[in-house]
Scaffold this active site. Sequence first.
Site, PDB file in Angstrom:
ATOM      1  N   LYS A  36       0.812  -1.234   0.000  1.00 12.97           N
ATOM      2  CA  LYS A  36       0.000   0.000   0.000  1.00 12.97           C
ATOM      3  C   LYS A  36       0.838   1.274   0.000  1.00 12.97           C
ATOM      4  O   LYS A  36       0.406   2.290  -0.522  1.00 12.97           O
ATOM      5  CB  LYS A  36      -0.965   0.001   1.188  1.00 12.97           C
ATOM      6  CG  LYS A  36      -0.261   0.164   2.516  1.00 12.97           C
ATOM      7  CD  LYS A  36      -1.247   0.235   3.664  1.00 12.97           C
ATOM      8  CE  LYS A  36      -0.521   0.658   4.931  1.00 12.97           C
ATOM      9  NZ  LYS A  36      -0.791  -0.179   6.089  1.00 12.97           N
ATOM     10  N   ARG A 131      -6.083   1.176  17.641  1.00 16.90           N
ATOM     11  CA  ARG A 131      -6.668   1.251  16.314  1.00 16.90           C
ATOM     12  C   ARG A 131      -7.585   0.045  16.193  1.00 16.90           C
ATOM     13  O   ARG A 131      -8.474  -0.098  17.021  1.00 16.90           O
ATOM     14  CB  ARG A 131      -5.586   1.324  15.221  1.00 16.90           C
ATOM     15  CG  ARG A 131      -6.115   1.934  13.917  1.00 16.90           C
ATOM     16  CD  ARG A 131      -5.078   2.055  12.826  1.00 16.90           C
ATOM     17  NE  ARG A 131      -4.734   0.754  12.239  1.00 16.90           N
ATOM     18  CZ  ARG A 131      -3.812   0.589  11.284  1.00 16.90           C
ATOM     19  NH1 ARG A 131      -3.141   1.637  10.825  1.00 16.90           N
ATOM     20  NH2 ARG A 131      -3.562  -0.614  10.784  1.00 16.90           N
TER      21      ARG A 131
END
Length: 366
Positions: A36, A131
């Site tokens: 990514k 997260r």
Amino acid sequence: MKYPILEVDYNKIFHNAAQMQKICNNYNVSISGVIKGMNGTFEVAKAFAKAQHKHLASSRLRELKRIADSNLNIPLMLIRIPMLSEIDEMIQYVDISVNSELEIIKAIEKACIKMNKKHKIILMMDLGDLREGYYSESEMIEVAKFIEFNMTHVELYGIGTNLSCYGSVMPTKKNMTRLVNIAETIESIINRKLDIISGGATTSIPLLLEGNMPKRINNLRIGEGILLAVDLQDFHGVDMSDFYQDAILLKAEIIEIKIKDSYPVGKLSIDAFGNKPTYCDIGKRKRALLALGKKDIGTHEKLISVEPGVKIIGSSSDHLIIDIEEAERDYSLGDIIQFRLYYPAMLYSSQSPDVEKNIINLPKKR
Ligand SMILES: *Cc1c(COP(=O)(O)O)cnc(C)c1O
């Protein structure tokens, strides 16, 4: 040539990937190569696959779809929890996803049944970075049980965790041991070994090299440590001399060279981004302006100057300002200056439609 250019050296990326694979092999840890950071560039995926990474991973389905349509024969992994709205598409292209919500996992099972597909799941545990992931061990264990005993098309592939992203929490022997303990509790309930216990990302490498990673951690998801290989050295003091730190370079063109004051002239307020920067008066300096800006790189602070005497001093949306007063090279208009990058600059520039990508040193076709 059209500039700016992101120059990607395939050979160097492959070298770094193979080097990281060698390190991880020493500890029986597989790599999910994370693409990514480079916007899923195919040649990066290809280098990772050639270096024997176990999976290719991205947070973006768009990037994985493109890889799935190619002929790289390697399992694909979605490392952001799938949106309910992308599940149908995901199960068509992606073999593995990370998850932390039973409702989403049930939707995956349902879609898999409808389309007669199988899908593997890694349940994420939040070990304090705040997260993604289960915060309660017992909730995660219940879901693991539910998948194992009630689902026919979704398979519990393993568990994992993510650290050092939001909460900047480092992987330690303590939090990794907690992950292993949860895995072993699940294993004793389902009466089989989990395939994957995934202990984080690039920032887990120091723990591995110290020899303090629990033996049962058998997978890491690595992007930066292969692509740029700068964070481990600059922020964690790891010797990265066996890696190339210039596998990816950003090249931009000079559009103005002038001698100007170093301190702005007039009444100061805020800059184009609403910030109040501080300026240092060091007299008049020779400066160059490059056709590259925040729009392409996020911020100039994530560029690393590599040309002798070139100092990066600022940027706006479309311009980069550098001080060349003490530069060794005698720059002219149209000259190209190159930079190394930290992760955010790679993340932004690799997806900027104004930044050309140039892949060099690709293996010759036979
Ligand atoms: C981005 C990401 C990674 C890879 O991080 P690097 O720092 O590039 O190694 C690993 N896991 C997850 C869940 C991610 O989102």
